[in-house]
Design an enzyme around this catalytic site. Structure first.
Site, PDB file in Angstrom:
ATOM      1  N   LYS A 130       7.174 -51.928  20.630  1.00 55.88           N
ATOM      2  CA  LYS A 130       7.701 -50.647  20.170  1.00 55.88           C
ATOM      3  C   LYS A 130       6.647 -49.957  19.299  1.00 55.88           C
ATOM      4  O   LYS A 130       5.931 -50.613  18.547  1.00 55.88           O
ATOM      5  CB  LYS A 130       8.992 -50.841  19.370  1.00 55.88           C
ATOM      6  CG  LYS A 130      10.098 -51.535  20.154  1.00 55.88           C
ATOM      7  CD  LYS A 130      11.415 -51.547  19.414  1.00 55.88           C
ATOM      8  CE  LYS A 130      11.385 -52.235  18.061  1.00 55.88           C
ATOM      9  NZ  LYS A 130      10.958 -53.664  18.141  1.00 55.88           N
ATOM     10  N   HIS A 135      15.306 -47.718  11.827  1.00 60.73           N
ATOM     11  CA  HIS A 135      15.143 -48.313  10.504  1.00 60.73           C
ATOM     12  C   HIS A 135      15.661 -47.384   9.407  1.00 60.73           C
ATOM     13  O   HIS A 135      15.461 -47.655   8.222  1.00 60.73           O
ATOM     14  CB  HIS A 135      13.664 -48.614  10.223  1.00 60.73           C
ATOM     15  CG  HIS A 135      12.994 -49.416  11.278  1.00 60.73           C
ATOM     16  ND1 HIS A 135      12.286 -48.846  12.308  1.00 60.73           N
ATOM     17  CD2 HIS A 135      12.938 -50.757  11.468  1.00 60.73           C
ATOM     18  CE1 HIS A 135      11.808 -49.798  13.089  1.00 60.73           C
ATOM     19  NE2 HIS A 135      12.190 -50.961  12.614  1.00 60.73           N
ATOM     20  N   GLY A 152      10.718 -56.341  13.967  1.00 63.33           N
ATOM     21  CA  GLY A 152      11.547 -56.678  12.821  1.00 63.33           C
ATOM     22  C   GLY A 152      12.956 -57.057  13.225  1.00 63.33           C
ATOM     23  O   GLY A 152      13.513 -56.525  14.185  1.00 63.33           O
ATOM     24  N   SER A 153      13.530 -57.988  12.495  1.00 56.68           N
ATOM     25  CA  SER A 153      14.935 -58.352  12.729  1.00 56.68           C
ATOM     26  C   SER A 153      15.842 -57.225  12.240  1.00 56.68           C
ATOM     27  O   SER A 153      15.406 -56.281  11.579  1.00 56.68           O
ATOM     28  CB  SER A 153      15.263 -59.654  12.006  1.00 56.68           C
ATOM     29  OG  SER A 153      14.534 -60.729  12.552  1.00 56.68           O
ATOM     30  N   GLY A 154      17.125 -57.320  12.585  1.00 55.01           N
ATOM     31  CA  GLY A 154      18.085 -56.289  12.217  1.00 55.01           C
ATOM     32  C   GLY A 154      18.490 -55.409  13.376  1.00 55.01           C
ATOM     33  O   GLY A 154      19.356 -54.553  13.237  1.00 55.01           O
ATOM     34  N   HIS A 155      17.844 -55.630  14.556  1.00 59.37           N
ATOM     35  CA  HIS A 155      18.137 -54.817  15.736  1.00 59.37           C
ATOM     36  C   HIS A 155      18.851 -55.623  16.814  1.00 59.37           C
ATOM     37  O   HIS A 155      18.855 -55.240  17.980  1.00 59.37           O
ATOM     38  CB  HIS A 155      16.844 -54.234  16.304  1.00 59.37           C
ATOM     39  CG  HIS A 155      16.039 -53.481  15.302  1.00 59.37           C
ATOM     40  ND1 HIS A 155      16.548 -52.395  14.612  1.00 59.37           N
ATOM     41  CD2 HIS A 155      14.767 -53.672  14.835  1.00 59.37           C
ATOM     42  CE1 HIS A 155      15.613 -51.946  13.782  1.00 59.37           C
ATOM     43  NE2 HIS A 155      14.542 -52.700  13.894  1.00 59.37           N
ATOM     44  N   ASP A 166       3.903 -53.201  14.150  1.00 58.64           N
ATOM     45  CA  ASP A 166       4.032 -53.913  15.423  1.00 58.64           C
ATOM     46  C   ASP A 166       2.777 -53.746  16.269  1.00 58.64           C
ATOM     47  O   ASP A 166       2.255 -54.708  16.840  1.00 58.64           O
ATOM     48  CB  ASP A 166       5.239 -53.381  16.206  1.00 58.64           C
ATOM     49  CG  ASP A 166       6.570 -53.802  15.612  1.00 58.64           C
ATOM     50  OD1 ASP A 166       6.569 -54.652  14.707  1.00 58.64           O
ATOM     51  OD2 ASP A 166       7.595 -53.270  16.048  1.00 58.64           O
TER      52      ASP A 166
END
Length: 333
Positions: free
Chosen positions: A105, A219, A54-57, A110
């Site tokens: 991860k 998250h 996921g994006s945001g990391h 995922d």
């Protein structure tokens, strides 16, 4: 909610487009399905490395595409796994005839999506191995995973496995060194304040002004417990104690100490955490052989940090020191 965005639904696409423009010397962006590859085609006979999530990391994962690390990265929607439709072509693009290692991860979405993509890629003639990262000692199970979460140790796996692939190791050897890093790294994080996912528009969780959460996930998953705010040394002790208890390094061992920012913490504060962490490790008889401090795997603008300790051997140290040239990590070139 105040963010430098246009449309909450377009954040990932527009961000990755800008990333590709800013780092055109390193990467190429495939917009549909969305994935990022090295600018140049992979070297014939080199094992490919692909990661994603996921994006945001950011800068994880696209920021680590380049020489000495990843060959491709697959950014999913915000805090949401990418689908096999994007992972499969990224895997094929990273294949130079020697197979591909997926670095994943440990989050349920995922794991399932990369498993499906690996099966489909193998049907296309690509040999795939998977390294599952699960370095977080905070909890065994969370909202998003069965077993331990994959967190900041992912950066160390990508760097060291990437260096092994760059020097010419074969598929099984690259996967083995990635697994060895994962087996020898432990991490734990703390949140001082939550982040806000753009399409949600509200903080991911709630903390009182004088409250922090120990063991938080990247998250916003729950940690071990909420406690009153402490000073930096006290928080550092709370993060290191379970790491060392679980890792059980022996006096005299060499380690890499990684203090990672969650996105909203000044670097100056991360160095205060590092200062005390290094002191604690030295008092335990450990030798801090290598270090990394900064925002390398974030949770949007979450305030807080994580600490990772990696037990080093000579080969891992050599691979850590090997040249790397990516948008987010560069040395030795």
């Amino acid at each position: 909610m105040k963010k430098l965005i246009n449309d909450p639904k377009a954040v990932v696409d527009e961000s990755v487009e800008g990333f590709g423009q800013a780092h055109a010397a390193h990467v190429k962006v495939n917009p549909d399905p969305l994935f990022v590859t090295r600018k140049d085609a992979p070297r014939a006979g080199k094992v490919g490395l692909v990661s994603g999530g996921g994006s945001g990391h950011e800068p994880l994962h696209a920021g680590y595409v380049g020489y000495g690390m990843l060959d491709a990265a697959v950014p999913g929607p915000m805090f949401t796994s990418p689908t096999p439709d994007a992972i499969i072509p990224a895997t094929i693009a990273a294949n130079a005839g020697a197979g591909v290692v997926h670095i994943v991860k440990n989050y349920t979405g995922d794991v399932l999506n990369f498993e499906t993509a690996a099966e489909m890629a193998e049907a296309e003639g690509v040999d795939v191995r998977t390294v599952l990262v699960n370095d977080d000692v905070a909890v065994e199970d969370s909202l998003y995973t069965a077993g331990r979460r994959g967190v900041a140790g992912t950066v160390l796996v990508e760097k060291i496995a990437g260096a092994a692939a760059e020097r010419g190791d074969d598929l099984d050897a690259v996967a083995a060194i990635g697994n060895r890093v994962n087996e020898n790294v432990r991490s734990m994080g703390v949140a001082l304040a939550a982040c806000t996912v753009p399409h949600a528009g509200v903080p991911s969780f709630e903390l009182a002004e004088d409250e922090i959460e120990i063991g938080i996930g990247i998250h916003g998953e729950p940690g071990r417990h909420k406690i009153p705010m402490e000073n930096a040394d006290g928080i550092t002790d709370r993060l290191l104690e379970p790491i060392l208890t679980d890792l059980k390094p022996a006096a005299g061992e060499k380690v890499l100490l990684f203090v990672n920012g969650m996105g909203g913490t000044p670097i100056s504060e991360l160095y205060i955490v590092y200062r005390h962490a290094a002191k604690v490790l030295a008092e335990a008889g450990l030798v801090v052989e290598r270090s990394l401090v900064g925002n390398y795997i974030t949770a949007l603008e979450m305030q807080g940090c994580s600490i990772s300790v990696l037990r080093l051997d000579d080969e891992m140290t050599e691979l850590w020191d090997a040249p790397v040239n990516t948008p987010a990590l560069r040395w030795g070139m």
